[in-house]
Design a protein around this motif. Sequence first.
Motif, mmCIF file in Angstrom:
data_model
loop_
_atom_site.group_PDB
_atom_site.id
_atom_site.type_symbol
_atom_site.label_atom_id
_atom_site.label_comp_id
_atom_site.label_asym_id
_atom_site.label_seq_id
_atom_site.Cartn_x
_atom_site.Cartn_y
_atom_site.Cartn_z
ATOM 1 N N ILE A 192 -35.591 5.155 -14.081
ATOM 2 C CA ILE A 192 -35.779 3.443 -14.066
ATOM 3 C C ILE A 192 -35.000 2.901 -12.964
ATOM 4 N N GLU A 193 -33.643 3.465 -12.599
ATOM 5 C CA GLU A 193 -32.878 2.613 -11.719
ATOM 6 C C GLU A 193 -33.431 2.522 -10.183
ATOM 7 N N HIS A 194 -34.134 3.329 -9.910
ATOM 8 C CA HIS A 194 -35.046 3.145 -8.402
ATOM 9 C C HIS A 194 -35.807 1.854 -8.499
ATOM 10 N N ALA A 195 -36.162 1.559 -9.454
ATOM 11 C CA ALA A 195 -37.269 0.334 -9.459
ATOM 12 C C ALA A 195 -36.155 -0.997 -9.171
ATOM 13 N N VAL A 196 -34.889 -0.776 -10.087
ATOM 14 C CA VAL A 196 -34.158 -1.801 -9.916
ATOM 15 C C VAL A 196 -33.517 -2.283 -8.652
ATOM 16 N N GLU A 197 -33.191 -0.884 -8.157
ATOM 17 C CA GLU A 197 -32.422 -0.933 -6.722
ATOM 18 C C GLU A 197 -33.384 -1.738 -5.667
ATOM 19 N N GLU A 198 -34.822 -1.222 -5.812
ATOM 20 C CA GLU A 198 -35.792 -1.895 -4.750
ATOM 21 C C GLU A 198 -35.805 -3.303 -4.873
ATOM 22 N N VAL A 199 -35.995 -3.875 -6.191
ATOM 23 C CA VAL A 199 -35.825 -5.297 -6.275
ATOM 24 C C VAL A 199 -34.466 -5.794 -5.817
ATOM 25 N N ALA A 200 -33.353 -5.399 -6.245
ATOM 26 C CA ALA A 200 -31.872 -5.804 -5.851
ATOM 27 C C ALA A 200 -31.964 -6.100 -4.495
ATOM 28 N N ASN A 201 -32.325 -5.183 -3.697
ATOM 29 C CA ASN A 201 -32.026 -5.216 -2.132
ATOM 30 C C ASN A 201 -33.332 -5.302 -1.251
ATOM 31 N N GLN A 202 -34.461 -5.878 -1.929
ATOM 32 C CA GLN A 202 -35.502 -6.053 -0.978
ATOM 33 C C GLN A 202 -35.205 -6.984 0.120
ATOM 34 N N ASP A 203 -34.298 -7.879 0.133
ATOM 35 C CA ASP A 203 -34.081 -8.813 1.288
ATOM 36 C C ASP A 203 -32.997 -8.342 2.264
ATOM 37 N N ARG A 204 -32.645 -7.247 1.983
ATOM 38 C CA ARG A 204 -31.375 -6.733 3.021
ATOM 39 C C ARG A 204 -32.034 -6.442 4.378
ATOM 40 N N GLU A 205 -31.297 -6.824 5.396
ATOM 41 C CA GLU A 205 -31.710 -6.631 6.579
ATOM 42 C C GLU A 205 -31.077 -5.319 7.385
#
Length: 283
Positions: A86-99
């Motif tokens: 599950i964590e990979h999906a949470v990580e993608e959401v959390a970090n989607q705006d990182r540059e």
Amino acid sequence: FTQEATAKAADSGANASARFRERQAQASGGVVDHERVELLAGKAIKALTDIVEEEQVSYEEYNALKAWLIQVGEDGEWPLFLDVWIEHAVEEVANQDREGSKGTIEGPYYLDNSPEVEWNGTIDMRPDEPGTPFVFKGQVTSTTGEPLPGAKLELWHADSLGFYSQFAPGLPEWNLRGTFIANEDGEYEIHTIRPAPYQIPTDGACGQLIEAAGWHAWRPAHMHFKVHAPGHKLITSQLYFPGDPHNDDDIASAVKPELLLDPQPNPDEEGEMTTYNFVLDAE
Ligand code: MBD
Ligand code: FE
């Protein structure tokens, strides 16, 4: 290494559950957002009941699920199950705006407060630690290219048998775990050994699921990092090695092309070296 080779899933599971509980108890928060709970719990339950209808799930299958879920708890494998699937999906959401640099999941085996290692020093390891010596160099910068002096890197990885210290018996407390402070130019140089491909514990409830589904239990060899710098967003990451047979089918879905290293023979000493830079977003 006989003692660690006899490690049981339930031992590392119990440790992972206990460590998670301690950290969660220290975390602030605890205010219940009733609207979010109603929405998310409602959607989770609906997703499952939809599957029951779509797939015409029988009582036999329902009871097998019930028994398995009870076993996940008894084996302490909720951290493992959640972080693998599950964590990979949470990580993608959390970090989607990182540059800056991409990160990936933390997984179940992080511990804070690992011992600080001097500049250019070697991570804690046994005198006879098996594995290719590996030097990891690079620089921490901001997204505008400014070096970040005093950045802090926490590194943890498994040994050559795939075991993490404090989660398997028989290993020194901080084996292959350390905290490294970057110099005035944001640079670091870390000495460790190259980790081996890693199999999640196969003798617990997660292993049972993997076997029953005909999946495999492998993660590619990886080194875990947390990189901190004042005024910047923490990056949690993992770095991987080209050519690993499991880079394309990591059971934890945590490999990204940006996270592949390029190891070379070390011209200065036995073993290999690589350079990898971390770019941190401003807070
Ligand atoms: C690991 O070592 C790991 O990194 C993850 C994500 C899951 C299980 C074991
Ligand atoms: Fe790991």
